[in-house]
Design a protein around this motif. Structure first.
Motif, short mmCIF file in Angstrom:
data_model
loop_
_atom_site.label_atom_id
_atom_site.label_comp_id
_atom_site.label_asym_id
_atom_site.label_seq_id
_atom_site.Cartn_x
_atom_site.Cartn_y
_atom_site.Cartn_z
N ILE A 182 8.22 3.28 -5.08
CA ILE A 182 6.89 2.81 -5.33
C ILE A 182 6.70 2.38 -6.76
O ILE A 182 7.22 3.00 -7.74
N VAL A 191 1.59 -0.23 -5.81
CA VAL A 191 0.36 0.45 -5.54
C VAL A 191 -0.84 -0.74 -5.35
O VAL A 191 -1.45 -0.42 -4.56
N VAL A 226 3.80 7.21 -7.59
CA VAL A 226 4.73 6.28 -8.41
C VAL A 226 6.08 6.57 -8.85
O VAL A 226 6.22 7.51 -9.35
N SER A 274 0.93 -1.15 -0.02
CA SER A 274 -0.10 -0.17 0.00
C SER A 274 0.75 1.15 0.20
O SER A 274 1.95 1.18 0.67
N THR A 275 0.30 2.16 -0.86
CA THR A 275 1.08 3.61 -0.60
C THR A 275 0.53 4.39 0.29
O THR A 275 0.95 5.50 0.51
N GLN A 277 -0.65 8.35 -6.25
CA GLN A 277 0.06 7.04 -5.72
C GLN A 277 1.41 7.38 -5.36
O GLN A 277 2.23 6.39 -4.84
N ARG A 288 7.95 -0.87 -2.78
CA ARG A 288 6.27 -1.07 -2.55
C ARG A 288 5.95 -1.03 -3.60
O ARG A 288 6.21 -0.57 -4.79
#
Length: 528
Positions: A435, A455, A494, A77-78, A492, A453
């Motif tokens: 991420i 998304v 990313v 999870s972000t 998110q 990590r």
């Protein structure tokens, strides 16, 4: 003295248990060895043959420990996380044993060594719990064997074409809480937690001597330790032991009553602190609160529980009657546990099914007492043969299914070797905790191979999974507008995109960093 019940194992009993534990460890390990042997140039074995999504998450937690973590932070999870101390601590600590090259393989091997150790803990703990109520070593062993390898009548439902009765599989095919085999086969934290919980009860009931604070503290320490493996174990231990001691207090008087109260209070103190900690975290920690809200594990239709336990009930009823008539105070505990279980599993909480944890062993204690009280011991054991024959087929079907998964490599139990190589390249260049946006299947496996990590990748741990799933799918199918794609990436945070679709992305402003074997890795420029 009603409290003076000894359950020390003889050397013959210990050797017999050791042999059974070895047998169980071998039976549950052979399918994994087959899977490792079938890995090769095309496939990498994840280490799991069932519940692979959860299995990858355990390896990811171990990998976080390898890279220095002490508190749990989900890589799936972000959502910002402060970290939770004590949650999944055994896996984080085990991860600190790995390092250097081939870390994923090391972690998988360590996991299965832990699983084998949990098999031994479980076998000995179930036997010791049985010893509190069952005098005959043969009966204790029968209860232990059923507790490890027994199932219900799920196999019969499958053969009758009712494998999806009320829209759900039979309970013994998927619930490690309701039975024992699946915990030994692939969920060692549940097996270890149950073992410590049962030893806590055995400590309270069977060491001999008068009830008191020292005995209570020993039981409380065991229940506290169980909570690090399974956070629900202390709550269940407190509830069952609390109801038990309410009934016990009706019998003793004077000084004994005071000692009983002191013993339960001292036993309850440490596990109660853990229960309060988890309850507070689930309300005060934003990530834990969101995780708890979407982690829904409801109980199946009551007939599934009936089908699971039906073969045991006639003997359990007989055993309960025999124990209660005997007047032994200790006899009330398994009876209370079994009677309260139908209420627990339908309480209005998210984790209903999890609250059946351990009741199978209490039920088996009553079953074996029902056999043991037969006048003719040999006749009693002969009567147990049909029960064993009815309890084993589900386990055999589960082993056969796992063997098939192991023999024919395919996702999700295996990952393509080229994917693993691309993840290795990504891990070599991406900072820890970067991420990554990847398809859901890859997102589940990726944090088990690299300290990154994602998304989306794990139903309960990915906060907002149901909202994100269609959006991420649309992204990798090139169905999002440029504005929507950019919004997703910015929202998110990313850093990298792990692309494995045949078409290249149509979204602009993505920098290609790697391409090969059908995989592409892009970096995402920071927002203007």
């Amino acid at each position: 003295n009603r409290w003076n019940l000894h359950f020390m194992r003889t050397s013959d009993e210990t050797r017999r248990l050791f042999g059974f534990a070895i047998f169980t460890a071998l039976v549950t390990t052979i399918p994994y060895l087959i899977a490792f042997a079938r890995s090769g140039e095309e496939w990498v074995f994840t280490g799991f043959l069932f519940a692979v999504e959860d299995g990858n998450s355990y390896i990811a937690k171990m990998l976080s420990g390898t890279h220095g973590a002490w508190a749990f932070r989900s890589p799936y999870s972000t959502t910002p996380q402060t970290g939770l101390l004590g949650v999944y601590l055994p896996y984080i600590l085990l991860g600190k044993l790995a390092g250097g090259a081939e870390v994923h393989l090391q972690l998988v091997v360590i996991f299965h060594l832990f699983r084998i150790a949990a098999v031994f803990l479980y076998v000995y703990a179930v036997y010791d719990f049985m010893s509190v109520f069952v005098r005959d070593p043969a009966g204790r062993f029968l209860g232990t064997a059923l507790g490890a390898l027994g199932g219900g009548l799920g196999w019969l439902l499958v053969l009758a074409g009712q494998g999806s009765l009320f829209g759900e599989l039979p309970l013994d095919f998927y619930s490690p809480e309701a039975f024992g085999f699946l915990a030994l086969f692939g969920l060692p934290h549940l097996a270890a937690g149950r073992a410590l919980t049962l030893w806590g009860f055995a400590t309270l009931l069977a060491p001999g001597g008068e009830p008191g604070i020292r005995r209570g503290l020993r039981a409380g320490l065991l229940w506290l330790a169980a909570g690090f493996f399974n956070p629900l174990s202390p709550a269940i231990a407190l509830l069952v032991s609390g109801l038990y001691f309410i009934f016990v207090l009706v019998r003793p008087a004077g000084e004994t009553r005071t000692r009983v109260i002191a013993m339960f209070t001292s036993a309850a103190l440490l596990p109660l602190l853990m229960v309060i900690y988890h309850a507070a975290a689930s309300q005060l920690d934003p990530f834990f609160r969101a995780w708890s809200a979407q982690n829904t594990i409801h109980s199946p239709h009551p007939l599934h529980y009936l089908a699971g336990y039906a073969i045991y009930l006639p003997w359990a009823i007989k055993g309960a009657r025999r124990l209660l008539v005997s007047g032994a105070v200790r006899a009330r505990l398994p009876v209370i546990w079994v009677l309260v279980f139908p209420i627990l599993v339908y309480l209005p909480v998210n984790l209903q099914r999890r609250l059946s944890e351990g009741v199978f062993i209490a039920l088996l204690a009553l079953v074996v007492c029902g056999f043991e009280r037969e006048p003719d011991r040999a006749r009693s054991m002969r009567k147990s043969v049909p029960l064993i024959a009815a309890a084993i087929p589900t386990t055999l079907l589960l082993l056969a299914g796992a063997g098939q998964v192991a023999w024919y490599p395919a996702e999700p139990a295996f990952r393509p070797s080229v994917e693993a190589a691309a993840v290795e390249i990504l891990a070599a260049h991406a900072p820890i905790d970067s991420i990554v946006l990847a398809p859901v299947g890859t997102g589940n496996a990726l944090p088990a191979f690299a300290p990154l990590r994602v998304v989306i990748g794990h139903g309960p741990e990915t906060i907002g999974f149901d909202r994100l799933r269609p959006e991420v799918d649309a992204f990798f199918e090139n169905r999002l507008s440029n504005a929507s794609a950019r919004a997703l990436l910015v929202e998110q945070g990313v850093d990298y995109i792990f692309w494995q679709e045949p078409e290249q992305p149509v979204y602009p402003d993505l920098d290609l960093q790697y391409e090969g074997d059908g995989f592409r890795i892009y970096t995402v420029p920071p927002p203007p």
